[in-house]
Write an enzyme that holds these catalytic residues in place. Structure first.
Site, PDB file in Angstrom:
ATOM      1  N   ASN A 177      33.081  41.195  43.585  1.00  0.00           N
ATOM      2  CA  ASN A 177      32.758  40.059  43.829  1.00  0.00           C
ATOM      3  C   ASN A 177      32.170  39.651  42.301  1.00  0.00           C
ATOM      4  O   ASN A 177      32.336  40.557  41.378  1.00  0.00           O
ATOM      5  CB  ASN A 177      31.710  39.831  44.701  1.00  0.00           C
ATOM      6  CG  ASN A 177      30.616  40.808  44.539  1.00  0.00           C
ATOM      7  OD1 ASN A 177      29.757  40.716  43.464  1.00  0.00           O
ATOM      8  ND2 ASN A 177      30.516  41.746  45.568  1.00  0.00           N
ATOM      9  N   ASP A 221      31.229  43.801  51.811  1.00  0.00           N
ATOM     10  CA  ASP A 221      31.121  43.827  53.288  1.00  0.00           C
ATOM     11  C   ASP A 221      32.544  44.543  53.941  1.00  0.00           C
ATOM     12  O   ASP A 221      32.316  45.242  55.019  1.00  0.00           O
ATOM     13  CB  ASP A 221      31.440  42.507  53.937  1.00  0.00           C
ATOM     14  CG  ASP A 221      29.937  41.764  53.765  1.00  0.00           C
ATOM     15  OD1 ASP A 221      28.844  42.504  53.526  1.00  0.00           O
ATOM     16  OD2 ASP A 221      29.762  40.604  53.639  1.00  0.00           O
ATOM     17  N   LYS A 255      49.460  54.262  42.211  1.00  0.00           N
ATOM     18  CA  LYS A 255      49.452  52.917  42.022  1.00  0.00           C
ATOM     19  C   LYS A 255      50.568  52.299  42.884  1.00  0.00           C
ATOM     20  O   LYS A 255      51.773  52.598  43.082  1.00  0.00           O
ATOM     21  CB  LYS A 255      49.855  52.509  40.676  1.00  0.00           C
ATOM     22  CG  LYS A 255      49.639  51.152  40.238  1.00  0.00           C
ATOM     23  CD  LYS A 255      50.192  50.890  38.802  1.00  0.00           C
ATOM     24  CE  LYS A 255      50.099  49.409  38.406  1.00  0.00           C
ATOM     25  NZ  LYS A 255      51.067  49.081  37.316  1.00  0.00           N
ATOM     26  N   PHE A 296      18.395  39.477  49.743  1.00  0.00           N
ATOM     27  CA  PHE A 296      18.834  38.409  49.234  1.00  0.00           C
ATOM     28  C   PHE A 296      19.923  37.991  49.949  1.00  0.00           C
ATOM     29  O   PHE A 296      20.641  38.789  50.528  1.00  0.00           O
ATOM     30  CB  PHE A 296      19.193  38.785  47.708  1.00  0.00           C
ATOM     31  CG  PHE A 296      18.350  38.631  46.576  1.00  0.00           C
ATOM     32  CD1 PHE A 296      17.022  39.570  46.800  1.00  0.00           C
ATOM     33  CD2 PHE A 296      18.262  37.405  45.687  1.00  0.00           C
ATOM     34  CE1 PHE A 296      16.087  39.365  45.829  1.00  0.00           C
ATOM     35  CE2 PHE A 296      17.115  37.512  44.599  1.00  0.00           C
ATOM     36  CZ  PHE A 296      16.172  38.480  44.855  1.00  0.00           C
ATOM     37  N   LYS A 304      19.342  36.255  58.654  1.00  0.00           N
ATOM     38  CA  LYS A 304      19.397  37.373  58.111  1.00  0.00           C
ATOM     39  C   LYS A 304      18.220  38.171  58.059  1.00  0.00           C
ATOM     40  O   LYS A 304      18.220  39.473  58.318  1.00  0.00           O
ATOM     41  CB  LYS A 304      20.085  37.339  56.910  1.00  0.00           C
ATOM     42  CG  LYS A 304      21.571  37.160  56.594  1.00  0.00           C
ATOM     43  CD  LYS A 304      22.143  36.887  55.247  1.00  0.00           C
ATOM     44  CE  LYS A 304      23.624  36.540  55.370  1.00  0.00           C
ATOM     45  NZ  LYS A 304      24.142  35.969  53.888  1.00  0.00           N
ATOM     46  N   LYS A 311      18.173  41.759  60.019  1.00  0.00           N
ATOM     47  CA  LYS A 311      18.030  42.895  58.989  1.00  0.00           C
ATOM     48  C   LYS A 311      16.482  43.320  59.069  1.00  0.00           C
ATOM     49  O   LYS A 311      16.228  44.468  58.330  1.00  0.00           O
ATOM     50  CB  LYS A 311      18.404  42.641  57.553  1.00  0.00           C
ATOM     51  CG  LYS A 311      19.998  42.047  57.778  1.00  0.00           C
ATOM     52  CD  LYS A 311      20.727  42.115  56.301  1.00  0.00           C
ATOM     53  CE  LYS A 311      21.790  41.497  56.561  1.00  0.00           C
ATOM     54  NZ  LYS A 311      22.794  41.920  55.308  1.00  0.00           N
TER      55      LYS A 311
END
Ligand code: CTP
Length: 373
Positions: A210, A279, A289, A323, A337, A341
């Site tokens: 990401n 995730d 490959k 975060f 969240k 959490k």
């Protein structure tokens, strides 16, 4: 987090080849919003002319002990009195020796006797000189006297040898100034921070990741260190320099990050999970490959563990901060969240617009708190 802005800093420069680095140091300090006055020894002027520092600082440079300050005061006394901090970079063996013995025979050493604000010394010299017992004894004495000593780096030296004695790079000196000027209110506290992205392998040359740059986590780790905490930073792959005096554990995948974090939480007081953890991972990454087949490619993904949730569930009076990067319903999603959490603070980032979330030097966040710490 910049505690340099608006401060009066005196930059003392003595006669070493590293004086050229002080030009960049001055620029960095000015860019951070400090007002910098430069005091040079006569020998320092042989390496870089005072005019360079005058132009970049916007102030006269003090070299002569008997120059007049504004009004009736003597300049070196006036500058010493007004300083919020003093940095001597480079500090030669000669200047270190004089300061250790209280000798005041020029503008810089005389000013130092009048300074009451925090003082930093950045020794810079040949390795044999640096390791000389007399020099080390003088540094110990200055340290006992309350000077903040920045250890020199190791590497290639101007004299052609290699070893300890290099003046630290200007960004490191600025960082140490932040440390010196910060309160010690996290001393004795252990802080664990996660930062950056994770990489989930597809085959030996490709991965899923990401946009996380790691900047937020690295800045928080540095800020905790500045306030005296003992900091461990578990970091995914990033392209930014590690924070000074922080124990960095480099990982790649979410699974590696989970092991690194969960094996290090004992005895930690504050856990700040900034990393953008992937995730999902590829169920069966290829050993070789993957070649184009002309028929498209379907990857099977499986969910990774939620590290923050595991930390939240097993915590023992620790403060856990998460975060959340959201594109919609910021506060609603962040609150969900926070509860799911089991964390104390959830910092909600909207992934939108300039200056927020991934890669920017600034961020915009809302904080959802279970209770105030
Ligand atoms: N996090 C984690 N482990 C994961 C996923 C996320 O520890 N496998 C942590 C992040 O470090 C962050 C918080 O959980 O502190 C929220 O991350 P975010 O990606 O916003 O939320 P997710 O739980 O992944 O939920 P979703 O992607 O569905 O919004």
């Amino acid at each position: 987090m910049n505690n340099i802005s608006g401060k009066n800093i005196v930059l003392g420069i003595s006669g070493g080849i590293a004086a050229y680095k002080s030009v960049e140091l001055l620029r960095l300090l000015v860019r951070q919003g400090a007002s910098v006055r430069v005091v040079m020894t006569r020998n320092a002027c042989s390496f870089v002319p005072p005019l360079t520092f005058k132009a970049l600082s916007g102030h006269e440079v003090c070299v002569d002990l008997f120059e007049e300050g504004s009004g009736t005061s003597i300049r070196h006394i006036e500058w010493a009195t007004e300083a919020d901090a003093v940095i001597i970079a480079p500090a030669t063996a000669n200047v270190i020796g004089k300061l250790a013995c209280g000798i005041a025979d020029d503008a810089l050493t005389t000013l130092m006797l009048a300074v009451t604000s925090p003082r930093m010394i950045c020794p810079s010299m040949n390795t044999n000189m640096y390791e000389n017992l007399v020099l080390q004894r003088n540094l110990d004495r200055l340290s006992d006297d309350g000077y903040f000593i920045v250890e020199p780096g190791t590497g290639e030296l101007a004299c052609g040898t290699s070893g300890a004695g290099r003046m630290p790079e200007p960004p490191v000196i600025v960082d140490r100034l932040c440390r010196m000027l910060s309160p010690d209110d996290l001393a004795g506290r252990k802080v664990l921070v996660t930062a950056g992205p994770t990489r989930e392998p597809i085959d030996p040359v490709r991965f899923i990741s990401n946009h996380s740059s790691g900047k937020m986590g690295y800045a928080l780790a540095a800020a905790a260190e500045h306030r005296g905490a003992d900091v461990v930073l578990v970091s995914g792959p990033v392209c930014i320099p590690p924070p000074v005096n922080v124990d960095v554990v480099n990982v790649q995948s979410a699974e590696e990050m989970a092991s690194a974090v969960l094996s290090r939480t004992d005895g930690v007081h504050i856990i700040i999970m900034v990393a953008a953890v992937g995730d999902y991972r590829v169920s069966n990454p290829a050993d070789s490959k993957i070649k184009k087949s002309g028929a498209g490619l379907v990857l099977e993904l499986q969910e990774n563990r939620d590290i923050l949730k595991e930390v939240g569930n097993r915590k023992d009076r620790q403060v856990v901060v998460g975060f959340a990067a959201e594109t919609d319903d910021l506060v609603k999603n962040a609150r969900a969240k926070l509860l799911k959490k089991n964390v104390e603070i959830l910092v909600a980032n909207m992934v939108a617009g300039k200056g927020s979330a991934f890669g920017a030097d600034t961020n915009q966040a809302q904080q959802t708190t279970l209770f105030t710490v």
